[in-house]
Scaffold this motif. Structure first.
Motif, short mmCIF file in Angstrom:
data_model
loop_
_atom_site.label_atom_id
_atom_site.label_comp_id
_atom_site.label_asym_id
_atom_site.label_seq_id
_atom_site.Cartn_x
_atom_site.Cartn_y
_atom_site.Cartn_z
N GLU A 84 0.91 -1.36 -0.06
CA GLU A 84 -0.04 0.22 0.06
C GLU A 84 0.84 1.38 0.04
OE1 GLU A 84 -2.97 -0.22 2.89
OE2 GLU A 84 -3.77 -1.88 2.17
N GLU A 85 2.04 1.25 -0.37
CA GLU A 85 2.68 2.41 -0.82
C GLU A 85 2.62 2.92 -2.22
OE1 GLU A 85 6.07 0.74 2.72
OE2 GLU A 85 6.54 0.51 0.47
N TYR A 86 1.49 3.49 -2.54
CA TYR A 86 1.25 3.85 -3.77
C TYR A 86 2.35 4.81 -4.48
CZ TYR A 86 -2.56 0.89 -2.60
OH TYR A 86 -3.26 -0.17 -2.02
N GLY A 120 -4.79 4.57 -3.99
CA GLY A 120 -3.91 5.58 -3.08
C GLY A 120 -5.17 6.34 -2.32
N ILE A 121 -6.31 6.55 -2.75
CA ILE A 121 -7.20 7.43 -1.96
C ILE A 121 -7.65 6.62 -0.62
CG2 ILE A 121 -9.35 8.44 -2.23
CD1 ILE A 121 -8.87 8.34 -5.24
N LYS A 122 -7.40 7.32 0.45
CA LYS A 122 -7.57 6.81 1.64
C LYS A 122 -8.72 7.69 2.54
CE LYS A 122 -4.85 3.30 1.32
NZ LYS A 122 -5.36 1.97 0.94
N ASP A 123 -8.67 8.91 1.95
CA ASP A 123 -9.51 9.97 2.77
C ASP A 123 -10.17 10.85 1.87
OD1 ASP A 123 -10.78 12.04 4.32
OD2 ASP A 123 -9.53 11.75 6.12
N VAL A 124 -11.44 10.92 1.36
CA VAL A 124 -11.73 11.74 0.29
C VAL A 124 -11.80 12.96 0.63
CG1 VAL A 124 -13.60 9.73 -0.55
CG2 VAL A 124 -14.39 11.29 1.33
N TYR A 125 -11.85 13.30 2.11
CA TYR A 125 -11.72 14.68 2.28
C TYR A 125 -10.36 15.39 2.13
CZ TYR A 125 -16.38 14.11 4.37
OH TYR A 125 -17.60 14.02 4.53
N LYS A 126 -9.22 14.59 2.42
CA LYS A 126 -7.70 14.95 2.49
C LYS A 126 -7.33 14.83 0.93
CE LYS A 126 -6.62 13.83 7.15
NZ LYS A 126 -5.83 13.06 8.13
N ILE A 131 -8.51 12.51 -6.26
CA ILE A 131 -9.62 12.02 -6.89
C ILE A 131 -9.77 12.60 -8.27
CG2 ILE A 131 -12.16 12.27 -6.78
CD1 ILE A 131 -11.98 11.71 -3.88
N MET A 132 -9.75 14.06 -8.20
CA MET A 132 -9.88 14.81 -9.45
C MET A 132 -8.95 14.46 -10.50
SD MET A 132 -11.21 18.67 -8.44
CE MET A 132 -9.81 19.15 -7.16
N ASP A 133 -7.58 14.26 -10.11
CA ASP A 133 -6.55 13.91 -10.83
C ASP A 133 -6.73 12.40 -11.61
OD1 ASP A 133 -5.41 16.27 -10.72
OD2 ASP A 133 -3.71 15.57 -9.19
N SER A 134 -7.45 11.57 -10.60
CA SER A 134 -7.45 10.26 -10.96
C SER A 134 -8.62 10.20 -12.16
CB SER A 134 -7.95 9.38 -10.01
OG SER A 134 -6.96 9.10 -9.00
N ILE A 135 -9.68 11.15 -11.90
CA ILE A 135 -10.86 11.23 -12.98
C ILE A 135 -10.22 11.70 -14.10
CG2 ILE A 135 -12.83 12.49 -13.38
CD1 ILE A 135 -13.69 12.50 -10.55
N GLY A 211 -15.03 1.69 -2.15
CA GLY A 211 -15.22 0.24 -2.29
C GLY A 211 -14.15 -0.61 -2.84
N LYS A 212 -14.12 -1.78 -2.74
CA LYS A 212 -12.96 -2.52 -3.21
C LYS A 212 -13.48 -3.42 -4.62
CE LYS A 212 -10.46 -2.25 0.36
NZ LYS A 212 -9.17 -1.67 0.60
N ILE A 213 -12.59 -3.11 -5.74
CA ILE A 213 -12.81 -3.53 -6.76
C ILE A 213 -11.72 -4.39 -7.45
CG2 ILE A 213 -14.52 -1.72 -7.53
CD1 ILE A 213 -12.34 -0.55 -9.45
N PHE A 214 -10.68 -4.37 -6.49
CA PHE A 214 -9.69 -5.15 -7.02
C PHE A 214 -9.40 -6.48 -6.26
CE2 PHE A 214 -8.55 -1.15 -8.62
CZ PHE A 214 -8.39 -1.32 -10.18
N ASP A 215 -10.57 -6.86 -5.16
CA ASP A 215 -10.22 -8.11 -4.37
C ASP A 215 -10.25 -9.24 -5.22
OD1 ASP A 215 -10.57 -6.56 -2.17
OD2 ASP A 215 -12.51 -6.77 -1.62
#
Length: 215
Positions: A84-86, A120-126, A131-135, A211-215
């Motif tokens: 988890e060291e993204y 790597g997105i752990k806290d949507v507020y922080k 999030i925007m860059d990933s979109i 959510g988890k989509i890579f389990d």
């Protein structure tokens, strides 16, 4: 998929043969590329990523043109993702793209970078900028590789990202409502007016807002 399959097979075989080796010796200089490569694989198998990174520096500084370099980079990228060291994972993926990124492997590496950013997105507020860059990066990926075998996963990530952004804006708007600032709340709800998803489409996942989509 052939490129990815070959890389994963190579990594698996490396761990099989190196896993039986003796404990790591003290790092030395002027060693063959295979020496450093085995050191990296051994350290990864022992989950000692500090040593793995240090041995990669030795491999890179002494054998930059070695054919073992690309596999070493991908081993380290995947190992850091597993820990988890993204950010470190993305460092190795960027390094790989600079030297070896073309054709099929570029498509796979760009997908893996996108996956690392998403995870790597752990806290949507922080992590609002992430999030925007990933979109933006997900949209670029779909434009660049419209027929990619990874497109369904990228689309799933994109939907989750839009969902998280929508919920974030709604939560901020609700906070402004509670604190008597309706004009500020209106600004955040207007941001959601152009969203690709609506509140009726969203069921907050049990495992976190993305959510988890890579389990």
């Amino acid at each position: 998929m052939g490129f990815r399959k070959n890389i994963l097979i190579s990594i698996a075989l490396t761990f099989f043969f190196v896993g039986c080796a003796n404990k790591d010796e003290v790092a030395q200089f002027n060693k063959p590329a295979l020496y450093w490569y085995k050191k990296i694989a051994k350290s990864i198998s022992n989950k000692n990523m500090d040593n793995a990174d240090a041995f990669y520096i030795s491999l890179k500084s002494e054998h930059l043109s070695s054919p073992l370099m690309p596999t070493a980079m991908l081993m380290l990228a995947h190992a850091h993702m597993n820990q988890e060291e993204y950010l470190l994972a993305n460092y190795y993926l960027d390094e790989y793209n600079k030297r070896y990124g073309d054709g099929e492997n570029r498509e796979y590496i760009d997908f893996t970078k996108l996956k690392a950013s998403f995870l790597g997105i752990k806290d949507v507020y922080k992590d609002q900028k992430l999030i925007m860059d990933s979109i933006n990066n997900a949209n670029k990926y779909l434009f660049r590789y419209p027929g990619s075998v990874y497109a369904p996963l990228v689309n799933t990530m994109l939907v989750r990202l839009h969902m998280s952004q929508y919920l974030l804006n709604e939560n901020i708007a609700a906070l402004y409502d509670r604190t008597g600032k309706p004009e500020a709340a209106k600004i955040y709800r207007e941001k959601n007016s152009d969203s690709l998803v609506k509140m009726a489409d969203i069921t907050p996942p049990e495992k976190g807002i993305l959510g988890k989509i890579f389990d």
